[in-house]
Design a protein around this motif. Structure first.
Motif, PDB file in Angstrom:
ATOM      1  N   ALA A 197      31.609  49.353  29.654  1.00  0.00           N
ATOM      2  CA  ALA A 197      32.437  48.918  30.784  1.00  0.00           C
ATOM      3  C   ALA A 197      31.579  48.356  31.913  1.00  0.00           C
ATOM      4  CB  ALA A 197      33.272  50.093  31.296  1.00  0.00           C
ATOM      5  N   LEU A 198      30.461  49.016  32.210  1.00  0.00           N
ATOM      6  CA  LEU A 198      29.581  48.532  33.268  1.00  0.00           C
ATOM      7  C   LEU A 198      29.070  47.133  32.964  1.00  0.00           C
ATOM      8  CD1 LEU A 198      27.500  51.750  34.057  1.00  0.00           C
ATOM      9  CD2 LEU A 198      28.900  50.481  35.696  1.00  0.00           C
ATOM     10  N   TYR A 199      28.576  46.945  31.739  1.00  0.00           N
ATOM     11  CA  TYR A 199      28.039  45.631  31.388  1.00  0.00           C
ATOM     12  C   TYR A 199      29.130  44.571  31.320  1.00  0.00           C
ATOM     13  CZ  TYR A 199      23.412  47.552  30.498  1.00  0.00           C
ATOM     14  OH  TYR A 199      22.175  48.141  30.647  1.00  0.00           O
ATOM     15  N   ALA A 200      30.315  44.949  30.878  1.00  0.00           N
ATOM     16  CA  ALA A 200      31.419  43.987  30.817  1.00  0.00           C
ATOM     17  C   ALA A 200      31.777  43.486  32.213  1.00  0.00           C
ATOM     18  CB  ALA A 200      32.638  44.620  30.149  1.00  0.00           C
ATOM     19  N   VAL A 201      31.874  44.415  33.179  1.00  0.00           N
ATOM     20  CA  VAL A 201      32.224  44.026  34.552  1.00  0.00           C
ATOM     21  C   VAL A 201      31.117  43.174  35.166  1.00  0.00           C
ATOM     22  CG1 VAL A 201      32.595  44.904  36.889  1.00  0.00           C
ATOM     23  CG2 VAL A 201      33.736  45.993  34.942  1.00  0.00           C
ATOM     24  N   LEU A 202      29.874  43.600  34.990  1.00  0.00           N
ATOM     25  CA  LEU A 202      28.764  42.877  35.602  1.00  0.00           C
ATOM     26  C   LEU A 202      28.576  41.486  35.000  1.00  0.00           C
ATOM     27  CD1 LEU A 202      26.263  45.851  35.913  1.00  0.00           C
ATOM     28  CD2 LEU A 202      27.288  44.588  37.811  1.00  0.00           C
ATOM     29  N   TRP A 203      28.691  41.381  33.681  1.00  0.00           N
ATOM     30  CA  TRP A 203      28.526  40.070  33.050  1.00  0.00           C
ATOM     31  C   TRP A 203      29.697  39.152  33.366  1.00  0.00           C
ATOM     32  CZ3 TRP A 203      24.442  37.668  31.589  1.00  0.00           C
ATOM     33  CH2 TRP A 203      23.309  38.393  31.198  1.00  0.00           C
ATOM     34  N   THR A 204      30.876  39.710  33.563  1.00  0.00           N
ATOM     35  CA  THR A 204      32.002  38.891  34.030  1.00  0.00           C
ATOM     36  C   THR A 204      31.713  38.332  35.417  1.00  0.00           C
ATOM     37  OG1 THR A 204      33.595  40.186  32.730  1.00  0.00           O
ATOM     38  CG2 THR A 204      34.469  38.867  34.549  1.00  0.00           C
ATOM     39  N   GLY A 205      31.125  39.178  36.271  1.00  0.00           N
ATOM     40  CA  GLY A 205      30.738  38.723  37.599  1.00  0.00           C
ATOM     41  C   GLY A 205      29.710  37.608  37.539  1.00  0.00           C
ATOM     42  N   TRP A 206      28.719  37.730  36.636  1.00  0.00           N
ATOM     43  CA  TRP A 206      27.718  36.675  36.478  1.00  0.00           C
ATOM     44  C   TRP A 206      28.361  35.383  35.977  1.00  0.00           C
ATOM     45  CZ3 TRP A 206      23.170  35.812  38.361  1.00  0.00           C
ATOM     46  CH2 TRP A 206      22.337  36.872  38.723  1.00  0.00           C
ATOM     47  N   PHE A 208      31.395  34.217  36.557  1.00  0.00           N
ATOM     48  CA  PHE A 208      32.079  33.529  37.657  1.00  0.00           C
ATOM     49  C   PHE A 208      31.076  33.014  38.696  1.00  0.00           C
ATOM     50  CE2 PHE A 208      35.770  35.996  36.084  1.00  0.00           C
ATOM     51  CZ  PHE A 208      36.658  34.938  35.939  1.00  0.00           C
ATOM     52  N   PHE A 209      29.998  33.764  38.905  1.00  0.00           N
ATOM     53  CA  PHE A 209      28.965  33.306  39.834  1.00  0.00           C
ATOM     54  C   PHE A 209      28.328  32.013  39.335  1.00  0.00           C
ATOM     55  CE2 PHE A 209      24.313  33.434  40.736  1.00  0.00           C
ATOM     56  CZ  PHE A 209      24.382  33.062  42.068  1.00  0.00           C
ATOM     57  N   ARG A 210      27.969  31.957  38.053  1.00  0.00           N
ATOM     58  CA  ARG A 210      27.355  30.761  37.480  1.00  0.00           C
ATOM     59  C   ARG A 210      28.339  29.596  37.498  1.00  0.00           C
ATOM     60  NH1 ARG A 210      23.219  29.155  37.739  1.00  0.00           N
ATOM     61  NH2 ARG A 210      23.167  28.040  35.755  1.00  0.00           N
ATOM     62  N   ARG A 211      29.594  29.856  37.193  1.00  0.00           N
ATOM     63  CA  ARG A 211      30.586  28.780  37.171  1.00  0.00           C
ATOM     64  C   ARG A 211      30.784  28.191  38.565  1.00  0.00           C
ATOM     65  NH1 ARG A 211      36.849  29.568  35.411  1.00  0.00           N
ATOM     66  NH2 ARG A 211      36.934  30.392  37.537  1.00  0.00           N
ATOM     67  N   ASN A 212      30.855  29.052  39.571  1.00  0.00           N
ATOM     68  CA  ASN A 212      31.045  28.566  40.932  1.00  0.00           C
ATOM     69  C   ASN A 212      29.810  27.860  41.471  1.00  0.00           C
ATOM     70  OD1 ASN A 212      33.645  29.596  41.020  1.00  0.00           O
ATOM     71  ND2 ASN A 212      33.000  31.547  41.909  1.00  0.00           N
ATOM     72  N   SER A 213      28.615  28.351  41.085  1.00  0.00           N
ATOM     73  CA  SER A 213      27.381  27.746  41.600  1.00  0.00           C
ATOM     74  C   SER A 213      27.133  26.366  41.015  1.00  0.00           C
ATOM     75  CB  SER A 213      26.178  28.644  41.295  1.00  0.00           C
ATOM     76  OG  SER A 213      25.963  28.757  39.893  1.00  0.00           O
TER      77      SER A 213
END
Length: 219
Positions: A197-206, A208-213
């Protein structure tokens, strides 16, 4: 952005080398970590907590299995003692990395990036993207140490770094150590589910961060 990526890749490669050497030499394997914590637990709970703190502090110099140590800390020390020990060790590593880089980081960056304008561009890029990188840094090994060093080298205010670090690390530590505290050797499912769960949430955050950047300015 390219100078920032260059410096971060160099730092990542340096930390990765310590990870590879540790595995080749068989020093900081999961089995060894588990064995050391078991031995420390037989002596005294304070020795056990100190071992957790020390192992996680060493992550600044030799890459260690951070999530595994946090889960095992919760298993052996219980909750919230395991969480406190893990957060203390991670904080010592992160703040030491920040401090060392705040003092000597500029010289290292000048060696890697010779052009003054590119160094300024790197600092500005980290100022824009650094907070998100720090918050999401627990998604992968080595990234927390790299972002700590970058924060120090680019003179991010320490209070700001502490805030971003805490926002990243506290939930990570609390969830992982609690999952370890309710796991058993013959029933490790809570620890496994928590890690996933931790890695799923964090990698989802990455993601969206990469997509927006990547979006052009003004979109």
């Amino acid at each position: 952005m390219k100078p920032l990526i260059k410096v971060m890749l160099f730092l990542g490669a340096a930390f990765a080398l310590t990870f590879i050497l540790g595995r080749i030499l068989g020093i900081l394997t999961v089995e060894n970590v588990n064995h050391w914590l078991e031995l420390a637990g037989r002596v005294d709970p304070f020795w056990l907590a100190g071992t957790v703190v020390l192992l996680l502090f060493l992550d600044l110099f030799v890459a260690v299995p951070t999530l595994t140590i946090t889960i095992l800390g919760g298993f052996f020390l219980g909750f919230p003692a395991g969480a406190a020990a893990a957060f203390t060790g991670m904080s010592l590593a992160a703040f030491s990395g920040y401090g060392i880089s705040r003092i000597w980081g500029a010289r290292a960056v000048s060696f890697l990036v010779r052009d003054k304008e590119e160094r300024q561009e790197m600092a500005q890029a980290f100022k824009r993207n650094g907070p998100t990188m720090i918050v999401l840094s627990r998604a992968a090994p080595i990234v927390p140490e790299v972002t700590a060093c970058m924060a120090g080298a680019t003179n991010m205010p320490f209070a700001h770094y502490v805030g971003y670090f805490s926002l990243s690390t506290l939930p990570y530590v609390l969830i992982a150590s609690y999952a370890g505290s309710i796991s058993l050797p013959d029933s490790p499912q809570p620890a496994i589910y928590a890690a996933l769960a931790l890695y799923a949430v964090l990698w989802t955050g990455w993601y969206f961060f990469r997509r927006n950047s990547r979006q052009p300015v003004g979109n």
